[in-house]
Design a protein around this motif. Structure first.
Motif, short mmCIF file in Angstrom:
data_model
loop_
_atom_site.label_atom_id
_atom_site.label_comp_id
_atom_site.label_asym_id
_atom_site.label_seq_id
_atom_site.Cartn_x
_atom_site.Cartn_y
_atom_site.Cartn_z
N VAL A 185 0.86 -1.19 0.00
CA VAL A 185 0.00 0.00 0.00
C VAL A 185 0.89 1.23 0.00
O VAL A 185 1.78 1.36 0.84
N GLY A 186 0.65 2.12 -0.95
CA GLY A 186 1.51 3.29 -1.10
C GLY A 186 0.88 4.58 -0.62
O GLY A 186 -0.15 4.61 0.07
N LEU A 187 1.48 5.68 -1.05
CA LEU A 187 1.05 7.02 -0.65
C LEU A 187 -0.40 7.28 -1.02
O LEU A 187 -1.09 8.08 -0.36
N HIS A 188 -0.92 6.60 -2.04
CA HIS A 188 -2.28 6.85 -2.52
C HIS A 188 -3.33 6.55 -1.45
O HIS A 188 -4.45 7.06 -1.52
N CYS A 189 -2.98 5.74 -0.43
CA CYS A 189 -3.95 5.44 0.63
C CYS A 189 -4.33 6.70 1.39
O CYS A 189 -5.44 6.78 1.94
N LEU A 190 -3.44 7.69 1.43
CA LEU A 190 -3.75 8.95 2.12
C LEU A 190 -4.76 9.77 1.32
O LEU A 190 -5.54 10.53 1.89
N ARG A 191 -4.76 9.61 0.02
CA ARG A 191 -5.80 10.24 -0.82
C ARG A 191 -7.15 9.58 -0.53
O ARG A 191 -8.18 10.27 -0.49
N HIS A 192 -7.14 8.26 -0.32
CA HIS A 192 -8.38 7.57 0.06
C HIS A 192 -8.87 8.07 1.42
O HIS A 192 -10.08 8.21 1.64
N TYR A 193 -7.94 8.33 2.32
CA TYR A 193 -8.33 8.87 3.64
C TYR A 193 -9.06 10.20 3.47
O TYR A 193 -10.10 10.43 4.07
N PHE A 194 -8.50 11.07 2.64
CA PHE A 194 -9.10 12.38 2.39
C PHE A 194 -10.50 12.23 1.80
O PHE A 194 -11.45 12.89 2.25
#
Length: 326
Positions: free
Chosen positions: A261-270
């Protein structure tokens, strides 16, 4: 029918087809990798006119053993597009992909970190990159948008960031600036207080320096210019995705982010944060820079409250109790 075109091998016809497509560099690289790894070794030697649905079904079975259903669906879509174009060009009479079924796609959702994990990531990333986690989680910015961010795009007083370009990394090439992923990806994002504080601390400690970089944000006028990127490597060079992967992995392990799981998971958080706080599909689409509301719905459909329950609540709140009937 073009009999000569039908005798061309699949791998050669596919290479010519890809060369004629109007794709950006990163998309072309991904498609080239798809054919090189998953298509050419299996059916690339066959003549176009000799490929039958049975061959495609056999290919699907072979690839199902090594690819997840969702990944296989993406790879297969490239194959369908290729044979569809061959039909239009009259190299073949009918696509061999017709009637071929794929395995059911996995229904696994996105990994969405909790706030403590976002903070843990920021604390365990090298200080030069701590603010990256807050830009992704607090503004929904993609990795390329963050690493392509220049100081002139930030307005900390107005608490805004102009997202108008991204950093693109292609194997064998130096990273370069390019337009955002889609037309609607170009947007002005609000900077929450926590993001402003993280950026202010970052800029105070790591002041941007001038570096030379290729700017292809206008494909008709590609130039090499001086840029002041907000985030660079320790060697003051644009971030490469391979370099970032090594930086991200230790911090992700500390924050209990699953492997892969990469940095994109933080975009999912947002995105899920906005949804759970009552944001509409359109509001989330604009905040994320998705091309259409349908993309937002398809990506996060499971995050919205159940429509039936919401409908009942709205009607009850509006009509209240029934009047006493005679």
């Amino acid at each position: 029918m073009d009999v000569a075109a039908g005798r061309v091998q699949v791998k050669d016809a596919a290479a010519k087809w890809r060369a004629d497509l109007l794709h950006r560099g990163s998309t072309s690289e991904r498609m080239e990798r798809v054919f090189r790894l998953h298509i050419d070794p299996i059916i690339g030697h066959m003549q176009m006119a000799h490929v039958r649905p049975a061959h495609i079904r056999s290919w699907v079975k072979d690839r199902s053993a090594v690819l997840a259903p969702s990944t296989l669906a993406v790879v297969y879509s490239n194959l369908v597009s290729f044979f569809g174009a061959a039909v239009i060009d009259r190299a073949i009479g009918i696509s061999p992909c017709l009637g071929v079924r794929l395995p059911d796609s996995d229904k696994a959702g996105h990994f969405v970190p909790i706030p403590d994990q976002v903070h843990t990531l920021a604390e365990n990333l090298p200080p030069r990159y701590s603010a990256v986690s807050y830009l992704a989680a607090g503004c929904g910015m993609r990795g390329g948008e963050i690493f392509g961010l220049e100081i002139d795009q930030l307005d900390l007083k107005r608490r805004e960031v102009d997202i108008s370009q991204q950093l693109v990394c292609i194997s064998g090439q130096a990273p370069y600036l390019a337009p955002p992923k889609t037309k609607t990806s170009a947007r002005t994002a609000e900077l929450p207080k926590v993001v402003c504080e993280a950026l202010a601390a970052h800029l105070k400690r790591f002041e941007p320096v001038e570096i030379e970089i290729v700017d292809a944000t206008d494909p008709r006028n590609v130039v090499t210019r001086t840029a002041r990127l907000v985030f660079t490597t320790n060697m003051l060079q644009p971030m490469h995705r391979a370099t970032w992967a090594h930086i991200w992995a230790p911090a992700a392990r500390t924050a209990d982010i699953p492997k892969g799981v990469g940095l994109h998971c933080l975009r999912h958080y947002f995105a899920t944060l906005l949804i759970h706080k009552g944001a509409s599909v359109k509001a989330v689409q604009l905040a994320l820079g998705h091309s259409t509301p349908m993309v937002t719905l398809n990506t996060y459909v499971g995050e919205w409250p159940e429509a039936g329950e919401k409908t009942r609540r709205l009607v009850d709140e509006s009509l209240g109790h029934t009047p006493r009937l005679a």
